[in-house]
Motif scaffolding. Structure first.
Motif, PDB file in Angstrom:
ATOM      1  N   GLY A  47      -1.676   2.862  -2.197  1.00 20.17           N
ATOM      2  CA  GLY A  47      -2.794   1.988  -1.631  1.00 20.17           C
ATOM      3  C   GLY A  47      -3.559   1.436  -2.652  1.00 20.17           C
ATOM      4  O   GLY A  47      -4.767   1.229  -2.283  1.00 20.17           O
ATOM      5  N   ARG A  48      -3.067   0.836  -3.763  1.00 17.12           N
ATOM      6  CA  ARG A  48      -3.661   0.130  -4.851  1.00 17.12           C
ATOM      7  C   ARG A  48      -3.178  -1.062  -5.233  1.00 17.12           C
ATOM      8  O   ARG A  48      -1.708  -1.266  -5.161  1.00 17.12           O
ATOM      9  N   SER A  90       0.837  -1.239  -0.028  1.00 16.77           N
ATOM     10  CA  SER A  90      -0.044   0.027   0.078  1.00 16.77           C
ATOM     11  C   SER A  90       0.961   1.405   0.010  1.00 16.77           C
ATOM     12  O   SER A  90       0.600   2.178  -0.742  1.00 16.77           O
ATOM     13  N   GLN A  97      -9.374   0.099  -4.877  1.00 17.46           N
ATOM     14  CA  GLN A  97      -9.027   1.284  -5.271  1.00 17.46           C
ATOM     15  C   GLN A  97      -8.551   1.044  -6.815  1.00 17.46           C
ATOM     16  O   GLN A  97      -7.848   1.852  -7.224  1.00 17.46           O
ATOM     17  N   LEU A 123      -7.393  -2.568  -0.803  1.00 18.82           N
ATOM     18  CA  LEU A 123      -6.343  -2.329  -2.020  1.00 18.82           C
ATOM     19  C   LEU A 123      -7.027  -2.517  -3.455  1.00 18.82           C
ATOM     20  O   LEU A 123      -6.831  -1.796  -4.156  1.00 18.82           O
TER      21      LEU A 123
END
Length: 264
Positions: free
Chosen positions: A88-89, A83, A142, A139
């Protein structure tokens, strides 16, 4: 730092089928940030060095993240690191890591008890995978096109426990001779019972995650193979790449093999 490449995290990426999945993605013209989840970082670094010798040029990049499916703390740290590095993806989580300990049960193996061996197989193949998925789900949400894969086994299908007309079917499904103890090899062997059971449980975990994440737009599959015993792992690697690259989108929520949907 966020990347424009698709971010892929695969557990057990340093060996066996996991390594072949990494290789298939690394050979693809599509660019990926491929993160190998490994219990020992050194093993992942060795795998990357070998792969880069085999494939000197690639649109993708490789890295290693320590991840132990038997340790919640390890998995929490792994997801936190991914992350932080990737904004954060996570675009693709490939739950490949797994193991069998059937052959370690005494008296045939290294004196693990039946309970310890079964618990360890479920812990690694099912519980650890479920924990990692739970941690990584935010995650995945996102991502603009999230994908979640579970690597199961061709031996885990309930329907094919009634197949006896192939050599592998006879080996896996035949009943052993009467009497006790039962052997760990030959027709009706007991040396796959725990692993088959755990992977069958993993199929249900996949189905539940497909249900839970359906309205979030996460595409979920499991990938399996025919239980022939001699299928090259590279075939499985290419099957996973096809799933990642959208060629099996019509089979979401299923266990996909190279040439078919695996029966339940």
């Amino acid at each position: 730092m966020a990347s424009n490449k698709e971010i892929v995290f695969i557990t057990g990426g340093n060996t066996g089928l996991g390594y072949e999945v990494v290789k298939a993605l690394y050979k693809s013209p599509r660019p990926y940030e491929i993160i190998l989840g490994c219990r020992a970082v050194s093993k992942g670094e060795e795998a990357i060095a070998t792969l880069q010798k085999e494939i000197p040029e690639s649109a993708s990049t490789l890295s290693v993240q320590q991840a132990d499916l038997e340790s919640d703390a390890s998995l929490e740290q792994a997801v936190a690191a991914i992350s932080a590095i990737h904004g954060g993806r996570l675009d693709v989580l490939i739950n490949n890591g797994g193991a069998s300990f059937d052959n370690d049960i005494a008296p045939h193996g290294r004196a693990m008890s039946v309970r310890d061996a079964f618990n360890k197989m479920w812990d690694v193949n099912v519980s650890g995978t479920h924990v990692l998925t739970q941690l990584a789900a935010p995650l995945l949400l996102q991502s603009s096109a999230p994908r979640l894969l579970f690597v199961t086994s061709g031996t885990a299908t309930l329907a094919e426990t009634e197949i006896f007309d192939t050599p592998m079917g006879r080996r896996l499904n035949a009943s052993p001779p009467a009497g006790w103890p039962k052997g760990s090899a030959g027709p009706g062997m007991m040396a796959v019972m725990g692993y088959r059971s755990a992977k069958t449980g993993l199929n249900m975990v996949m189905r539940e995650w497909a249900r839970i994440l359906r309205n979030d737009g996460v595409k979920v599959w499991a990938t399996g193979s025919r239980p022939r015993g001699a299928l090259d792992p590279s075939v499985g690697g290419e099957t996973v790449r096809e799933v990642v690259e959208g060629k099996r989108d019509g089979e979401v929520g299923k266990v996909v093999r190279r040439d078919m949907v695996q029966p339940w």
